[in-house]
Write an enzyme that holds these catalytic residues in place. Structure first.
Site, mmCIF file in Angstrom:
data_model
loop_
_atom_site.group_PDB
_atom_site.id
_atom_site.type_symbol
_atom_site.label_atom_id
_atom_site.label_comp_id
_atom_site.label_asym_id
_atom_site.label_seq_id
_atom_site.Cartn_x
_atom_site.Cartn_y
_atom_site.Cartn_z
ATOM 1 N N GLY A 207 1.246 -1.370 -0.042
ATOM 2 C CA GLY A 207 0.144 0.313 0.070
ATOM 3 C C GLY A 207 0.666 0.852 -0.754
ATOM 4 O O GLY A 207 0.255 2.724 -0.179
ATOM 5 N N ARG B 252 -7.670 24.276 6.456
ATOM 6 C CA ARG B 252 -8.502 24.951 7.080
ATOM 7 C C ARG B 252 -8.304 24.790 8.937
ATOM 8 O O ARG B 252 -9.082 24.953 10.231
ATOM 9 C CB ARG B 252 -9.877 24.206 6.903
ATOM 10 C CG ARG B 252 -10.190 24.544 5.560
ATOM 11 C CD ARG B 252 -11.355 25.150 4.913
ATOM 12 N NE ARG B 252 -11.707 23.378 4.233
ATOM 13 C CZ ARG B 252 -12.705 22.613 4.171
ATOM 14 N NH1 ARG B 252 -13.512 23.346 4.452
ATOM 15 N NH2 ARG B 252 -12.108 21.836 3.783
ATOM 16 N N GLN B 253 -7.301 23.634 9.029
ATOM 17 C CA GLN B 253 -6.997 23.737 10.228
ATOM 18 C C GLN B 253 -5.735 24.371 11.207
ATOM 19 O O GLN B 253 -4.609 24.133 11.050
ATOM 20 C CB GLN B 253 -6.365 22.366 10.709
ATOM 21 C CG GLN B 253 -7.757 20.835 10.704
ATOM 22 C CD GLN B 253 -7.496 19.480 10.666
ATOM 23 O OE1 GLN B 253 -6.824 19.453 11.612
ATOM 24 N NE2 GLN B 253 -7.722 18.946 9.715
ATOM 25 N N HIS C 53 -6.818 29.047 2.111
ATOM 26 C CA HIS C 53 -8.167 29.920 3.512
ATOM 27 C C HIS C 53 -7.731 30.685 4.692
ATOM 28 O O HIS C 53 -8.459 31.869 4.219
ATOM 29 C CB HIS C 53 -8.174 28.426 4.346
ATOM 30 C CG HIS C 53 -10.257 29.112 4.938
ATOM 31 N ND1 HIS C 53 -11.390 29.289 4.270
ATOM 32 C CD2 HIS C 53 -10.334 28.835 6.343
ATOM 33 C CE1 HIS C 53 -11.953 29.211 5.676
ATOM 34 N NE2 HIS C 53 -11.491 29.102 6.481
ATOM 35 N N ASP D 221 -20.111 34.269 3.234
ATOM 36 C CA ASP D 221 -19.820 34.899 4.481
ATOM 37 C C ASP D 221 -18.914 36.281 4.280
ATOM 38 O O ASP D 221 -18.699 36.354 3.515
ATOM 39 C CB ASP D 221 -18.997 33.809 6.103
ATOM 40 C CG ASP D 221 -17.811 33.222 5.139
ATOM 41 O OD1 ASP D 221 -17.212 34.173 4.854
ATOM 42 O OD2 ASP D 221 -17.977 32.707 5.397
ATOM 43 N N LYS E 101 -22.410 33.534 7.963
ATOM 44 C CA LYS E 101 -23.267 32.020 8.179
ATOM 45 C C LYS E 101 -22.369 31.938 9.961
ATOM 46 O O LYS E 101 -21.549 32.570 9.995
ATOM 47 C CB LYS E 101 -21.718 31.595 7.578
ATOM 48 C CG LYS E 101 -21.568 29.817 7.226
ATOM 49 C CD LYS E 101 -21.024 29.351 5.644
ATOM 50 C CE LYS E 101 -19.949 29.284 6.449
ATOM 51 N NZ LYS E 101 -19.181 29.210 5.155
ATOM 52 N N ASP F 4 -16.252 31.771 -2.899
ATOM 53 C CA ASP F 4 -16.308 31.125 -1.956
ATOM 54 C C ASP F 4 -14.613 31.001 -2.117
ATOM 55 O O ASP F 4 -14.187 30.571 -3.429
ATOM 56 C CB ASP F 4 -17.170 30.475 -1.498
ATOM 57 C CG ASP F 4 -16.848 30.476 0.431
ATOM 58 O OD1 ASP F 4 -16.083 30.693 1.068
ATOM 59 O OD2 ASP F 4 -17.533 29.479 0.838
HETATM 60 C C1 R5P Z 1 -15.557 28.358 4.513
HETATM 61 O O1 R5P Z 1 -14.745 29.405 5.534
HETATM 62 C C2 R5P Z 1 -15.237 28.315 3.641
HETATM 63 O O2 R5P Z 1 -14.857 29.878 3.088
HETATM 64 C C3 R5P Z 1 -15.998 27.516 3.003
HETATM 65 O O3 R5P Z 1 -16.962 28.084 3.113
HETATM 66 C C4 R5P Z 1 -15.456 26.559 3.685
HETATM 67 O O4 R5P Z 1 -14.461 25.110 3.382
HETATM 68 C C5 R5P Z 1 -16.993 25.795 2.466
HETATM 69 O O5 R5P Z 1 -16.964 24.190 3.493
HETATM 70 P P1 R5P Z 1 -18.582 23.385 2.482
HETATM 71 O O6 R5P Z 1 -18.849 23.374 1.252
HETATM 72 O O7 R5P Z 1 -18.603 22.007 3.303
HETATM 73 O O8 R5P Z 1 -19.407 24.009 3.434
#
Ligand code: R5P
Length: 290
Positions: free
Chosen positions: A34, A91-92, A124, A162, A186, A212
């Site tokens: 793997g 995002r983390q 992000h 948002d 949001k 977005d």
């Molecule tokens: C979060 O703040 C990002 O800007 C996106 O809005 C988010 O990652 C979108 O995620 P999902 O498609 O799962 O709602």
């Protein structure tokens, strides 16, 4: 020489063409146990400078990226640039609860051990650049999102779901050449559940472009489309830099009544309609200039 990760093959080819660099013969193999093995066949070509281009939407993609960086060092490259068009774990960027890791920092440190320079496309959180222990710059592909939009939008409104993405909506509006900008509020309840509170902008009969940075599960966009539909918007287009589109995201968007979905090639998906190659090429400079 450009070395693409397996998730960035079309973008790697586009970058090679844009910058005049050679596209390397990279292969992605897997052993019976793997474990993966990304490697490059140099066929006797000397390698002094290398550009690894690899989006990292999966753990496997991160390992591939590290292997490609290591392969070019092993082959003698004395300067490596790593382009991460979509940075997974971005995002983390903090520990949200005690005991959690700062995952973006952990992966950034690993990447930085094998490269001299990193380029990210619309991460992000811009603060993730600080996690790389080598120079890290960001390129902004948002103006490219205007390219696939119809030229004849009716009284267009460019909307972010948002407040955090409103600058993206402004960039797309500016590149499109006209229209209003607004944003919703949001609240995220879980990985897949969000509540969208509309603004008081009048959307009746107007074409709306929702902008977005990422579409992941599609919850944010499908909720936004639903709100716009309730308020009698005309056509609703959704566009993003990174069309991650996990699980049933595409179905959610279609069921919500989206007119069209657009994204860039930071992730190579069916909705990919525009390339970030020109803006990344600007950041890289031409091969001849090196
Ligand atoms: C979060 O703040 C990002 O800007 C996106 O809005 C988010 O990652 C979108 O995620 P999902 O498609 O799962 O709602």
């Amino acid at each position: 020489m450009i070395l693409p990760g397996s998730d960035s093959q079309a973008l790697g080819a586009a970058l090679a063409a844009e910058t005049g660099r050679e596209l390397a013969a990279v292969t992605y193999d897997r052993f019976p146990d793997g474990e993966g093995m990304a490697s490059v066949d140099l066929d006797g070509t000397a390698l002094d400078r290398a550009v690894v281009v690899a989006s990292t939407p999966s753990d496997t993609a991160y390992v591939e990226l590290l292997q490609l960086q290591d392969a070019v060092r092993e082959a003698g490259a004395d300067h490596v640039t790593t382009v991460i068009p979509y940075m997974g774990y971005g995002r983390q960027e903090r520990a949200f609860e005690p005991g959690q890791p700062v995952s973006a920092r952990a992966v950034a440190r690993a990447v930085a051990t094998g490269t001299d320079r990193v380029i990210l496309v619309n991460p992000h959180e811009a603060s993730v650049t600080d996690f790389f222990d080598v120079p890290c710059s960001v390129v902004d592909a948002a103006p490219r999102l205007a390219d696939p939009l119809p030229a004849d939008l009716t009284d267009p409104l460019f909307l972010s779901p948002d407040a955090g993405a409103v600058s993206l909506a402004e960039s797309v509006r500016d590149a499109y050449g006209g229209g209003d900008v607004d944003y919703f509020e949001k609240v995220r309840h879980s990985g897949t559940e969000v509540d969208i509170t509309p603004s008081d902008a009048d959307v009746t009969g107007r074409d709306v472009v929702v902008v977005d940075d990422i579409i992941a599960t599609g919850s944010t966009m499908s909720e936004s489309i639903g709100v716009l539909d309730d308020r009698d918007a005309a056509d609703v287009f959704v566009t993003c830099i990174h069309p991650l589109l996990v699980r049933n995201a595409r179905t959610k968007l279609e069921r919500a009544g989206v007119t069209a979905v657009y994204g860039t090639d930071t992730l190579e998906r069916e909705v990919t309609t525009t390339s970030v190659a020109p803006v990344v090429a600007d950041a890289l400079g031409s091969a001849a200039a090196e």
